[in-house]
Design a protein around this motif. Sequence first.
Motif, PDB file in Angstrom:
ATOM      1  N   GLU A  87      -4.655   2.346  11.124  1.00  6.47           N
ATOM      2  CA  GLU A  87      -5.461   2.390  10.012  1.00  6.47           C
ATOM      3  C   GLU A  87      -4.854   2.051   8.753  1.00  6.47           C
ATOM      4  O   GLU A  87      -5.376   1.918   7.597  1.00  6.47           O
ATOM      5  CB  GLU A  87      -5.620   3.918  10.008  1.00  6.47           C
ATOM      6  N   ALA A  88      -3.479   1.871   8.727  1.00  5.55           N
ATOM      7  CA  ALA A  88      -2.405   1.588   7.639  1.00  5.55           C
ATOM      8  C   ALA A  88      -2.621  -0.064   7.228  1.00  5.55           C
ATOM      9  O   ALA A  88      -2.657  -0.476   8.210  1.00  5.55           O
ATOM     10  CB  ALA A  88      -1.346   2.155   7.982  1.00  5.55           C
ATOM     11  N   THR A  89      -2.586   0.077   6.011  1.00  5.40           N
ATOM     12  CA  THR A  89      -2.590  -1.534   5.475  1.00  5.40           C
ATOM     13  C   THR A  89      -1.333  -1.860   4.881  1.00  5.40           C
ATOM     14  O   THR A  89      -0.877  -2.754   4.544  1.00  5.40           O
ATOM     15  CB  THR A  89      -3.657  -2.115   4.688  1.00  5.40           C
ATOM     16  N   MET A  90      -0.697  -0.729   4.537  1.00  4.91           N
ATOM     17  CA  MET A  90       0.672  -0.852   3.815  1.00  4.91           C
ATOM     18  C   MET A  90       1.656  -0.060   4.388  1.00  4.91           C
ATOM     19  O   MET A  90       1.664   0.925   5.003  1.00  4.91           O
ATOM     20  CB  MET A  90       0.654  -0.237   2.411  1.00  4.91           C
ATOM     21  N   PHE A 127      -1.406   9.345   4.840  1.00  7.99           N
ATOM     22  CA  PHE A 127      -2.280   8.817   3.808  1.00  7.99           C
ATOM     23  C   PHE A 127      -3.812   9.254   3.896  1.00  7.99           C
ATOM     24  O   PHE A 127      -3.956   9.766   4.931  1.00  7.99           O
ATOM     25  CB  PHE A 127      -1.793   7.611   3.616  1.00  7.99           C
ATOM     26  N   VAL A 129      -7.305   7.248   3.963  1.00  6.05           N
ATOM     27  CA  VAL A 129      -7.650   5.692   4.331  1.00  6.05           C
ATOM     28  C   VAL A 129      -8.341   5.287   3.229  1.00  6.05           C
ATOM     29  O   VAL A 129      -7.890   4.036   2.613  1.00  6.05           O
ATOM     30  CB  VAL A 129      -8.521   5.637   5.521  1.00  6.05           C
ATOM     31  N   PRO A 130      -9.341   5.664   2.470  1.00  4.49           N
ATOM     32  CA  PRO A 130      -9.866   4.938   1.400  1.00  4.49           C
ATOM     33  C   PRO A 130      -9.009   5.059  -0.038  1.00  4.49           C
ATOM     34  O   PRO A 130      -9.195   3.880  -0.754  1.00  4.49           O
ATOM     35  CB  PRO A 130     -11.257   5.507   1.115  1.00  4.49           C
ATOM     36  N   HIS A 131      -8.065   5.606   0.040  1.00  2.00           N
ATOM     37  CA  HIS A 131      -7.362   5.888  -1.136  1.00  2.00           C
ATOM     38  C   HIS A 131      -5.767   5.573  -0.964  1.00  2.00           C
ATOM     39  O   HIS A 131      -4.766   6.471  -1.359  1.00  2.00           O
ATOM     40  CB  HIS A 131      -7.594   7.162  -1.983  1.00  2.00           C
ATOM     41  N   GLU A 132      -5.515   4.741   0.065  1.00  2.00           N
ATOM     42  CA  GLU A 132      -4.329   4.376   0.606  1.00  2.00           C
ATOM     43  C   GLU A 132      -3.344   4.089  -0.722  1.00  2.00           C
ATOM     44  O   GLU A 132      -2.070   4.463  -0.384  1.00  2.00           O
ATOM     45  CB  GLU A 132      -4.253   3.496   1.677  1.00  2.00           C
ATOM     46  N   ALA A 133      -3.620   3.399  -1.336  1.00  2.00           N
ATOM     47  CA  ALA A 133      -2.777   2.652  -2.561  1.00  2.00           C
ATOM     48  C   ALA A 133      -2.367   4.141  -3.344  1.00  2.00           C
ATOM     49  O   ALA A 133      -1.077   3.770  -3.738  1.00  2.00           O
ATOM     50  CB  ALA A 133      -3.673   2.070  -3.376  1.00  2.00           C
TER      51      ALA A 133
END
Lengths: 147, 343
Positions: A87-90, A127, A129-133
């Motif tokens: 699920e992580a992109t960072m 984290f 998911v929609p607010h990962e940043a």
Amino acid sequence: MSMISFRAVFTGRAVRAVLGGLGGLVLWMSLIAAPAVAQTSGAPAATIGMTNTLSFTKDTVRVEVGETVRWKNNSVIVHTVTADPEEATMDESMRLPEGAASFHSGNLEPDETFEYTFETPGRYRYFCVPHEAAMRATVIVEPAEGQ
Amino acid sequence: MTCPQLVSVSLSSTQRSVRLRAGAFFQRGLLVLAGALLLLLGAVDTAQAQDKKMKKMLMQLQEMNQADGYLEAHRNIKEPLELLGGPISFTVEQNAGGVFVGLPDQRELDSDVFGTPEMPRAFTGTPGVTGVPVPFREVENGQFTQLDRPTPFGDKSMALPNGTMMLKAKDVTATDAATTKDEVKFKASWEDKEGNTYAVRCCEMLATAGPEFPTFGGVVTNHILHGFSGIGTPLMPTEYTYAAFWGMGEVLKNGEVVDKPRVVHGMLTEYVRTEGYELASDSEVTPTRRHFHLMVAPFMPVQGEHKFEHDNVSTGFQLPNGKELPFWHVMFENLNIDSQRGE
């Protein structure tokens, strides 16, 4: 290496959605058959809220092996509680101790809760998911007393 | 202050002396008063002159708009070309969850977009729509810091419950033109804590050509907007935009239309918020996450002219200070996205 196991409890709409999809009887049978989804007993060692301003209410909590953490979505926004590399992109969003299982709550709508029992010691960075940043926090799991 | 007429009632020497002093004081008072009046008139004149100068400057900035030539070449084209590779159809929807509503705030100014006081950028066009005049920018230590007035583009926001949206659109026409084959069906709604429902619907008409910046026939896909791009306000960061539209729609409260027609702009972009839901600068954008922005801006195109003018939106939403929110800037972040190329 210690054995890895975990228990996760979804409440509220997540469970209702599954109920609707599979039918009550099938769901209850699957709950009994699936050890990964089970009711925890006793109060959680820590409770963490999720806010309208993209934060978990506690940056870091400390629990012992075998203890449960409960997250509650106190906001009007959909959030998740996630420590799953799929699920992580960072890279900086999540980290799991060696040998620990990943976890992901799925979408938690307002007032829904998610519980997870930690069985492997170490530092868990998770984290939303929609607010990962912006929305990340840490659980530190210490060996149980006497171990 | 002593009144001179009362001091000069008797004629004793002491009193005469007092009267003389009072007369001199009176004369000085008149001079001071006259001076103050002159200063006041001067100040009014100066304020009027400054106001006139500011209006002239804003008109000049609108006339200097950098996209005018490009738009002039496109806006009368009757048979515009289609997208390379064919049309793109897409849907973006949020079925449940809340929304973030942007509130008036002073935007921090990113030097990558706005330059420096010595070498400013992004200042032409209608203020707030395509440019930010240099006199509107605050300066500290030789750098622009923030806008000197609130706009819809800042760090302040509030979360409201029960947000849903559905965008079903098709990007067919590539460029700005007199006609378009692009299509948009859009509706979105959310609630406040008292249970009032707010909604926006679009588009009875698409912006086939933009007044001040390109709108690509009304729908654009896979393009950079805002920030340094010159397409849309530079007060939003430069952001890769998977899909966007511009058209004329309507604003509703509790099922009744409260403002129509309004320019409605929606876009699916990379994620441009940071901790505390603050608006990102260019270097803080998160390319691997997306969210959808709805904008009903406090501007309307001027009939017959290629520019915008300020015009507050009737939203029906009351801010904590009792004033009505004069725009809608709403973000949806719990999205299902689907797209396909071809008819």
